[in-house]
Motif scaffolding. Sequence first.
Motif, PDB file in Angstrom:
ATOM      1  N   LEU A  64      10.723  -0.381  15.371  1.00 42.94           N
ATOM      2  CA  LEU A  64      11.663   0.168  14.381  1.00 42.94           C
ATOM      3  C   LEU A  64      13.050  -0.455  14.462  1.00 42.94           C
ATOM      4  N   ARG A  65      13.290  -1.203  15.531  1.00 45.84           N
ATOM      5  CA  ARG A  65      14.621  -1.817  15.650  1.00 45.84           C
ATOM      6  C   ARG A  65      14.880  -2.857  14.567  1.00 45.84           C
ATOM      7  N   TYR A  66      13.873  -3.151  13.727  1.00 44.90           N
ATOM      8  CA  TYR A  66      14.153  -4.061  12.615  1.00 44.90           C
ATOM      9  C   TYR A  66      15.215  -3.493  11.693  1.00 44.90           C
ATOM     10  N   TRP A  67      15.489  -2.175  11.812  1.00 49.13           N
ATOM     11  CA  TRP A  67      16.533  -1.581  10.968  1.00 49.13           C
ATOM     12  C   TRP A  67      17.916  -2.088  11.329  1.00 49.13           C
ATOM     13  N   ARG A  68      18.050  -2.738  12.492  1.00 46.63           N
ATOM     14  CA  ARG A  68      19.365  -3.296  12.849  1.00 46.63           C
ATOM     15  C   ARG A  68      19.699  -4.512  12.016  1.00 46.63           C
ATOM     16  N   GLU A  69      18.685  -5.144  11.446  1.00 45.48           N
ATOM     17  CA  GLU A  69      18.930  -6.392  10.722  1.00 45.48           C
ATOM     18  C   GLU A  69      19.702  -6.116   9.430  1.00 45.48           C
ATOM     19  N   PRO A  70      20.623  -7.036   9.082  1.00 43.76           N
ATOM     20  CA  PRO A  70      21.464  -6.810   7.901  1.00 43.76           C
ATOM     21  C   PRO A  70      20.663  -6.507   6.642  1.00 43.76           C
ATOM     22  N   LYS A  71      19.467  -7.107   6.558  1.00 46.01           N
ATOM     23  CA  LYS A  71      18.625  -6.916   5.381  1.00 46.01           C
ATOM     24  C   LYS A  71      18.246  -5.442   5.193  1.00 46.01           C
ATOM     25  N   TYR A  72      18.134  -4.705   6.302  1.00 47.62           N
ATOM     26  CA  TYR A  72      17.679  -3.314   6.233  1.00 47.62           C
ATOM     27  C   TYR A  72      18.802  -2.314   6.470  1.00 47.62           C
ATOM     28  N   ILE A  73      19.814  -2.721   7.255  1.00 50.46           N
ATOM     29  CA  ILE A  73      20.824  -1.756   7.712  1.00 50.46           C
ATOM     30  C   ILE A  73      21.552  -1.120   6.530  1.00 50.46           C
ATOM     31  N   LYS A  74      21.650  -1.860   5.425  1.00 42.98           N
ATOM     32  CA  LYS A  74      22.412  -1.341   4.281  1.00 42.98           C
ATOM     33  C   LYS A  74      21.734  -0.141   3.612  1.00 42.98           C
ATOM     34  N   TYR A  75      20.474   0.093   3.931  1.00 46.38           N
ATOM     35  CA  TYR A  75      19.794   1.255   3.353  1.00 46.38           C
ATOM     36  C   TYR A  75      20.050   2.533   4.128  1.00 46.38           C
ATOM     37  N   LEU A  76      20.624   2.409   5.331  1.00 44.92           N
ATOM     38  CA  LEU A  76      20.861   3.599   6.147  1.00 44.92           C
ATOM     39  C   LEU A  76      22.112   4.313   5.656  1.00 44.92           C
ATOM     40  N   THR A  77      22.015   5.626   5.486  1.00 51.93           N
ATOM     41  CA  THR A  77      23.170   6.386   5.007  1.00 51.93           C
ATOM     42  C   THR A  77      24.227   6.488   6.094  1.00 51.93           C
ATOM     43  N   PRO A  92       0.836  -1.205   0.000  1.00 54.01           N
ATOM     44  CA  PRO A  92       0.000   0.000   0.000  1.00 54.01           C
ATOM     45  C   PRO A  92       0.869   1.254   0.000  1.00 54.01           C
ATOM     46  N   CYS A  93       0.347   2.331  -0.548  1.00 58.88           N
ATOM     47  CA  CYS A  93       1.093   3.583  -0.611  1.00 58.88           C
ATOM     48  C   CYS A  93       0.440   4.615   0.296  1.00 58.88           C
ATOM     49  N   TYR A  94       1.268   5.483   0.814  1.00 62.49           N
ATOM     50  CA  TYR A  94       0.772   6.531   1.696  1.00 62.49           C
ATOM     51  C   TYR A  94       1.224   7.853   1.099  1.00 62.49           C
ATOM     52  N   GLY A  95       0.303   8.592   0.511  1.00 63.90           N
ATOM     53  CA  GLY A  95       0.636   9.859  -0.119  1.00 63.90           C
ATOM     54  C   GLY A  95       1.671   9.688  -1.213  1.00 63.90           C
ATOM     55  N   GLY A  96       1.657   8.542  -1.888  1.00 64.00           N
ATOM     56  CA  GLY A  96       2.595   8.319  -2.985  1.00 64.00           C
ATOM     57  C   GLY A  96       3.890   7.673  -2.574  1.00 64.00           C
ATOM     58  N   TYR A  97       4.099   7.500  -1.268  1.00 65.34           N
ATOM     59  CA  TYR A  97       5.335   6.885  -0.792  1.00 65.34           C
ATOM     60  C   TYR A  97       5.032   5.524  -0.184  1.00 65.34           C
ATOM     61  N   SER A  98       5.991   4.595  -0.339  1.00 70.68           N
ATOM     62  CA  SER A  98       5.791   3.289   0.282  1.00 70.68           C
ATOM     63  C   SER A  98       6.126   3.389   1.766  1.00 70.68           C
ATOM     64  N   ARG A  99       5.629   2.427   2.511  1.00 64.92           N
ATOM     65  CA  ARG A  99       5.899   2.434   3.943  1.00 64.92           C
ATOM     66  C   ARG A  99       7.397   2.306   4.213  1.00 64.92           C
ATOM     67  N   PHE A 100       8.052   1.513   3.368  1.00 69.17           N
ATOM     68  CA  PHE A 100       9.504   1.361   3.506  1.00 69.17           C
ATOM     69  C   PHE A 100      10.200   2.723   3.420  1.00 69.17           C
ATOM     70  N   GLU A 101       9.816   3.519   2.427  1.00 68.29           N
ATOM     71  CA  GLU A 101      10.449   4.828   2.241  1.00 68.29           C
ATOM     72  C   GLU A 101      10.163   5.755   3.415  1.00 68.29           C
ATOM     73  N   LEU A 102       8.925   5.732   3.892  1.00 68.23           N
ATOM     74  CA  LEU A 102       8.557   6.625   4.994  1.00 68.23           C
ATOM     75  C   LEU A 102       9.304   6.253   6.271  1.00 68.23           C
ATOM     76  N   GLU A 103       9.389   4.957   6.533  1.00 73.39           N
ATOM     77  CA  GLU A 103      10.066   4.551   7.768  1.00 73.39           C
ATOM     78  C   GLU A 103      11.572   4.726   7.655  1.00 73.39           C
ATOM     79  N   LEU A 104      12.101   4.571   6.450  1.00 69.69           N
ATOM     80  CA  LEU A 104      13.532   4.814   6.239  1.00 69.69           C
ATOM     81  C   LEU A 104      13.865   6.274   6.548  1.00 69.69           C
ATOM     82  N   GLU A 105      13.029   7.175   6.085  1.00 65.14           N
ATOM     83  CA  GLU A 105      13.266   8.594   6.357  1.00 65.14           C
ATOM     84  C   GLU A 105      13.109   8.900   7.841  1.00 65.14           C
ATOM     85  N   PHE A 106      12.073   8.323   8.440  1.00 64.41           N
ATOM     86  CA  PHE A 106      11.828   8.637   9.849  1.00 64.41           C
ATOM     87  C   PHE A 106      12.965   8.121  10.732  1.00 64.41           C
ATOM     88  N   VAL A 107      13.384   6.890  10.486  1.00 65.88           N
ATOM     89  CA  VAL A 107      14.400   6.301  11.367  1.00 65.88           C
ATOM     90  C   VAL A 107      15.718   7.072  11.222  1.00 65.88           C
TER      91      VAL A 107
END
Lengths: 259, 112
Positions: B57-70, B12-27
């Motif tokens: 939100l701690r799922y961002w620690r997982e290797p699958k997601y951590i690589k997206y963090l700048t 699903p999209c939220y205002g044109g953005y995916s949840r992944f994108e929104l949570e990536l920005e927020f975190v």
Amino acid sequence: MAEEVELPENRMWPPPPPFYKQFTSTNVDQFKEIKQQALGDAYDESLLFDSKTSLAVEVPDTLRGLVPPEPPAEGQYRVFTEIQDVVGVSRTLQDENIEQLYPPHREALAPSQQPVDTEWTVDRVYYLKKLTRSIMLNFLELMGALSTDSSQYFEKFEHIRALFYNAHSVINDYRQHQARETLILMMEAQLEKKRAEVDEIRKMKEKINEIMKGLEDAAAVDNASIDSSGASARLRAENERRKKEQRSMWHALDAEMAI
Amino acid sequence: MADQTPQNPPEPCYGGYSRFELELEFVQSLANPEYLNYLATQKYFDDPAFINYLDYLRYWREPKYIKYLTYPGPTLKALELLQQRQFREDIKLPELMFAMMERNVAASFEAH
């Protein structure tokens, strides 16, 4: 498009995404139950929001919001208005339509194409230095062009751009090496820390041994003096009485705490 | 808009953005002490649902997601600090916010 969202104007920062509203304790408890059932004995608290197990279990639509989103499998994604490629695909010079100004790796070439050039070297630093010098020279040339005819800037600008892309490409060749070196440094730091800890423990042990020895010696001297004065029996009875008193005190305290 | 950013149908999209994108920005915004202070003063940390969300939100620690963090270091550090009740209280104070900002600047100089 999504419906109009009214934003209060006096906000300095954007509000957090609204997803958090779904994380009520009732929802989290329900979600926990589902995961506990699905994972059985393997479940522990740290796995509550674990993505792999969350994505694997069936959850009702009301709890969908508690499952982390899948990262994009391919293509692009946006972050802070910038478009990013999915990680794992690094752009090459060919993708950017920029000429490679340094010779390719030997392994990448067929045997017939092997470089015979005496200038060829495996040392990337050599090319990096050459590129840096070229960048500086081109900058001077750009300055020269700007001082005579500023409309001529574009060619030089493009040259500098190509040189920078090339330099970055050489640097990127080093990434795996960099990762390995970083790992080595981290492991060495860990080892150093552990060694320091062991040393501290050894020092502490010696210190305690010394103190114990000092106490032993002092006790031996005391006993000897008491025995010689003949008052040891009286003292021992006194000690015994005090100990008994203390013990009963502890028992009483224990009973109190147990309630 | 829709054909420029093709999304998988079940996403699903939220205002044109995916949840992944929104949570990536927020975190990643959490790495900014000023933003943490803002969230604290807006009383977000008083909402138990928000605390659960921070845990999630701690799922961002997982290797699958951590690589997206700048900047994975500061982002995950902030996320871990936010798990502590004391920190959530303390970040209301501008003093701590400024101290953290100073430390961040100093650390970035050290790294170069």
